[in-house]
Scaffold this motif. Structure first.
Motif, PDB file in Angstrom:
ATOM      1  N   ALA A  16       0.819  -1.376   0.103  1.00 50.13           N
ATOM      2  CA  ALA A  16       0.111   0.074   0.017  1.00 50.13           C
ATOM      3  C   ALA A  16       0.803   1.225  -0.005  1.00 50.13           C
ATOM      4  O   ALA A  16       0.369   2.291  -0.404  1.00 50.13           O
ATOM      5  CB  ALA A  16      -0.963   0.030   1.185  1.00 50.13           C
ATOM      6  N   LEU A  17       1.997   1.181   0.601  1.00 51.10           N
ATOM      7  CA  LEU A  17       2.988   2.234   0.578  1.00 51.10           C
ATOM      8  C   LEU A  17       3.832   2.487  -0.789  1.00 51.10           C
ATOM      9  O   LEU A  17       4.425   3.620  -1.174  1.00 51.10           O
ATOM     10  CB  LEU A  17       4.107   2.175   1.631  1.00 51.10           C
ATOM     11  CG  LEU A  17       3.620   2.234   3.167  1.00 51.10           C
ATOM     12  CD1 LEU A  17       4.863   1.675   4.147  1.00 51.10           C
ATOM     13  CD2 LEU A  17       2.847   3.392   3.342  1.00 51.10           C
ATOM     14  N   GLY A  18       3.522   1.332  -1.714  1.00 55.54           N
ATOM     15  CA  GLY A  18       4.398   1.675  -2.864  1.00 55.54           C
ATOM     16  C   GLY A  18       5.487   0.499  -2.930  1.00 55.54           C
ATOM     17  O   GLY A  18       6.182   0.439  -3.983  1.00 55.54           O
ATOM     18  N   ILE A  19       5.893  -0.031  -1.986  1.00 59.11           N
ATOM     19  CA  ILE A  19       7.253  -0.721  -1.877  1.00 59.11           C
ATOM     20  C   ILE A  19       6.982  -2.171  -2.407  1.00 59.11           C
ATOM     21  O   ILE A  19       5.912  -2.654  -2.417  1.00 59.11           O
ATOM     22  CB  ILE A  19       7.558  -0.890  -0.484  1.00 59.11           C
ATOM     23  CG1 ILE A  19       7.786   0.346   0.454  1.00 59.11           C
ATOM     24  CG2 ILE A  19       8.581  -1.955  -0.302  1.00 59.11           C
ATOM     25  CD1 ILE A  19       8.016   0.358   1.834  1.00 59.11           C
ATOM     26  N   THR A  20       8.054  -2.465  -3.174  1.00 56.34           N
ATOM     27  CA  THR A  20       8.049  -3.693  -3.825  1.00 56.34           C
ATOM     28  C   THR A  20       8.676  -5.004  -3.099  1.00 56.34           C
ATOM     29  O   THR A  20       9.580  -4.622  -2.089  1.00 56.34           O
ATOM     30  CB  THR A  20       8.556  -3.783  -5.185  1.00 56.34           C
ATOM     31  OG1 THR A  20       9.803  -3.363  -5.115  1.00 56.34           O
ATOM     32  CG2 THR A  20       7.698  -2.846  -6.390  1.00 56.34           C
ATOM     33  N   ILE A  21       8.260  -6.354  -3.274  1.00 61.01           N
ATOM     34  CA  ILE A  21       8.593  -7.397  -2.384  1.00 61.01           C
ATOM     35  C   ILE A  21       9.305  -8.336  -3.307  1.00 61.01           C
ATOM     36  O   ILE A  21       8.812  -8.696  -4.396  1.00 61.01           O
ATOM     37  CB  ILE A  21       7.497  -7.938  -1.701  1.00 61.01           C
ATOM     38  CG1 ILE A  21       6.556  -6.998  -0.962  1.00 61.01           C
ATOM     39  CG2 ILE A  21       7.926  -9.104  -0.632  1.00 61.01           C
ATOM     40  CD1 ILE A  21       7.179  -6.331   0.155  1.00 61.01           C
TER      41      ILE A  21
END
Length: 699
Positions: A595-600
């Motif tokens: 939701a913050l825009g961080i990728t995993i």
């Protein structure tokens, strides 16, 4: 036969038969209808032939005949058995007696004694369940005070909060500083030891621990959590059994602020156990010998002066099972572990449960090589999956420490202390393993303490540095991403390998603080790259301990908001094992990150969890193929098939793939043929200091 004779033998509700020879007996005395019910209306003076029934009694007569032929005064007994007649269910016990030249078979009606024992067993079972509740209460109070100390700005305020919690607790609590100097004892502890100020029950508590636990030194040196039992005797007649939990309380730097000792009186349970011999010396859950039996046996064996190995077996990840499925599931796993290990041991070996998730084994007359083979077999069978509570699957591991008599120690205390130290060393390995005690272990423990101290200084003085290893788009050859790697140039020593200091940081909890510094520093690098109009993604590794930190998500949110960076340029890497340990919580955590825009990204993919269903359920962007598959890619059909399968599966799930450890052009070309999108490795660049990385981007 008169009543005084039976009274002399201690016989009352019984039947007495005199052995005539072979399987023939003469009835001398019977005083209840149960005897005639059992032996088809036989009465006093009749001859009984016992050659077929009752089966259990006939079986006992084999031992009785051998005993009678010795013609020595004494008795042997069968133990209680159940016998179903037409009218009753009987509880009987047989004794073979030889007295004054005559042989007798005496049958006792044990209904009353049987019911009494069953009542004792039931009471003990209930108390054992209540003992589990005691440990749960200890865990709850520990979790509460840990949350209080982690939120306190100063040590003084932490201690004040601790005292308030302790003084309102129903069980004994002693608080010590990091050097084990007493700081506070609650009223319940004074009551437990029947003391009044200015007496110090905490001093008595420490003396008891030093006398009864050879593990204490290791617990204090390593800052470990520990559960056990203490025995306290106050002359002339007062004695108590105490359940003890020792836990360190640390700050965010991983420094020990305090030691917390939680003590609960479990005397009633112990006395109930002592009323039944089996409960005194055997563990009620697994039916194995308990710690008390094991110590007595070990001390006797030391006196025989015969070669043997003492092994301490520590079950790994059992707490994870208890938290996920409850204590009932953990008990199922423990019993299954026993059933798997027991067939691997000989009849003259001793297998004992000495703690909640600890077992001990004594193996006699074997070489170290043979001992290791046995230990490896234990590890193998224990590592197989367990199915609990409607076929839910869980997994545990085994860490084994071993010490040899007489080479390593000649006393029971030393052998247990050294086996415990070896077990602790084995636990530092991610995979299950066995560790034999050696003097090198002591040296390693000292080196570890030195390294831990230096790590704390490195955190305080910010001696760490971030290196960046480029990740390239294989089609264009452009650098599109970089993995953030931690480096430590230790003053007076030089560069310390991450393989050396990261495990210590994880074991001590320092990795949480270090990990936050890495995230903050990586965001600073991103800000600087963006100022230079260089828009690439930076990937940061998260350890299991970091993911377990409840404050991590809030820290990341605050760091992103304060820096005002585009969060899509930050990527977090987790291993497969982290994902499945606590699936529901991790899923929620990753959704929040997304939701913050961080990728995993999933790091070291292909070496971890066997079920891949989480790939569909979790918000994942990248799979990083573990470098072990890339190293031997050329000429290895198996590795090539695995790599192709991973790339194909990722494509079908709309995931991107990064191949790690690419070192040769042949590896690169084959990966390009397989349509792998991204690569990193020494073929393109080793990890670089930030300035060197920026220079590489410019070229």
């Amino acid at each position: 036969m008169n009543a005084s004779f039976f009274q002399e033998l201690g016989l009352f509700d019984c039947a007495v038969l005199q052995w005539i020879g072979s399987d023939k007996f003469k009835v001398l005395h019977d005083n209840d209808t149960w005897f005639t019910d059992l032996f088809s209306n036989k009465t006093q003076g009749d001859i009984c032939v016992l050659n077929n029934e009752p089966f259990f009694l006939v079986d006992f007569l084999y031992d009785a005949n051998e005993f009678w032929t010795l013609k020595a005064d004494g008795r042997i007994s069968s133990g209680i058995w159940s016998e179903q007649t037409e009218g009753n269910l009987l509880r009987l016990e047989a004794s073979a007696i030889f007295s004054k030249g005559n042989a007798y078979l005496v049958l006792f009606n044990m209904e009353g004694e049987f019911n009494k024992r069953q009542g004792t067993l039931q009471s003990a079972r209930e108390l054992l369940l209540s003992n589990d509740k005691v440990l749960e209460q200890h865990d709850l109070i520990r979790a509460r005070v840990e949350s209080l100390t982690s939120g306190a700005e100063r040590q003084e305020s932490s201690l004040l909060k601790l005292r308030n919690v302790a003084d309102n607790a129903e069980f004994g609590i002693a608080i010590f500083d990091k050097d084990m100097c007493s700081l506070h004892q609650n009223p319940a502890l004074y009551n437990l030891f029947e003391m009044q100020a200015p007496e110090e029950p905490s001093n008595l508590l420490l003396d008891l621990c030093r006398d009864q636990f050879p593990e204490l030194q290791r617990i204090l040196l390593t800052g470990s959590l520990w559960n056990g039992e203490l025995y306290w005797l106050k002359p002339p007649a007062l004695s108590r059994w105490l359940q003890l939990t020792i836990c360190p309380l640390k700050n965010e730097m991983g420094d020990n602020l305090f030691w917390l000792f939680l003590i609960t009186d479990i005397t009633r349970e112990k006395y109930l156990k002592q009323s039944n011999e089996k409960l005194t010396y055997f563990d009620s859950l697994t039916n194995l010998p308990n710690r008390q039996y094991f110590w007595q046996y070990l001390e006797r064996l030391v006196g025989i002066n015969q070669d043997f190995y003492v092994m301490i077996l520590d079950v790994k990840h059992l707490k994870r099972t208890n938290e996920a499925f409850g204590f009932a599931a953990g008990d199922i796993v423990l019993k299954e572990i026993v059933s798997r290990i027991a067939p691997l041991l000989n009849t003259n070996d001793i297998f004992s449960r000495i703690g909640g998730n600890e077992f001990a084994v004594i193996i006699r007359d074997v070489s170290q090589h043979r001992c290791k083979l046995i230990a490896d077999n234990m590890i193998s069978v224990v590592s197989e999956p367990y199915y609990v509570l409607e076929q839910c699957q869980c997994n545990v591991g085994l860490s084994i420490g071993a010490a040899h008599y007489p080479e390593d120690g000649v006393s029971a205390e030393d052998l247990m202390k050294y086996a415990d130290l070896a077990s602790f060393s084995a636990k530092q390995n991610i995979k299950s393993s066995i560790q034999f005690y050696s003097t090198d272990l002591k040296d390693d423990a000292l080196k570890r303490m030195d390294l831990e101290s230096a790590l704390r200084e490195a955190i305080e003085k910010e001696q760490f540095e971030l290196y960046l290893q480029p990740i390239l788009d294989l089609a264009s050859g452009r650098i599109v991403q970089a993995e953030v790697l931690l480096r430590w140039d230790r003053p007076g020593v030089g560069m310390v390998s991450p393989a050396e200091f990261i495990p210590v940081a994880e074991q001590t909890g320092l990795i949480v603080t270090i990990g936050k510094w890495v995230i903050k520093e990586a965001i600073s690098l991103l800000m600087d790259l963006h100022r230079q109009h260089k828009y690439i993604k930076l990937s940061v590794n998260l350890s299991p301990a970091q993911v377990s930190d409840n404050g991590l998500l809030n820290f990341i949110k605050k760091s992103i908001v304060s820096s005002e960076i585009d969060a899509s340029y930050l990527e977090l890497e987790l291993t497969e094992g982290v994902l499945v340990n606590d699936f529901d919580r991790i899923s929620e955590f990753l959704v929040e990150l997304r939701a913050l825009g961080i990728t995993i990204a999933i790091d070291d993919f292909g070496t971890g969890y066997s079920s891949l269903s989480y790939l569909q359920k979790l918000p994942i962007d990248f799979l990083k193929i573990d470098q072990s598959f890339i190293f031997e890619l050329i000429g290895n059909d198996s590795n090539q098939a695995i790599v192709q399968a991973i790339i194909g599966m990722a494509k079908s799930l709309k995931l991107k793939v990064i191949a790690e450890g690419v070192e040769t052009e042949a590896q690169r070309d084959l990966l390009k043929e397989y349509c792998c999108q991204f690569v990193q490795g020494y073929l393109f660049s080793k990890p670089l200091e930030y300035k060197a990385f920026c220079a590489l981007l410019n070229t």
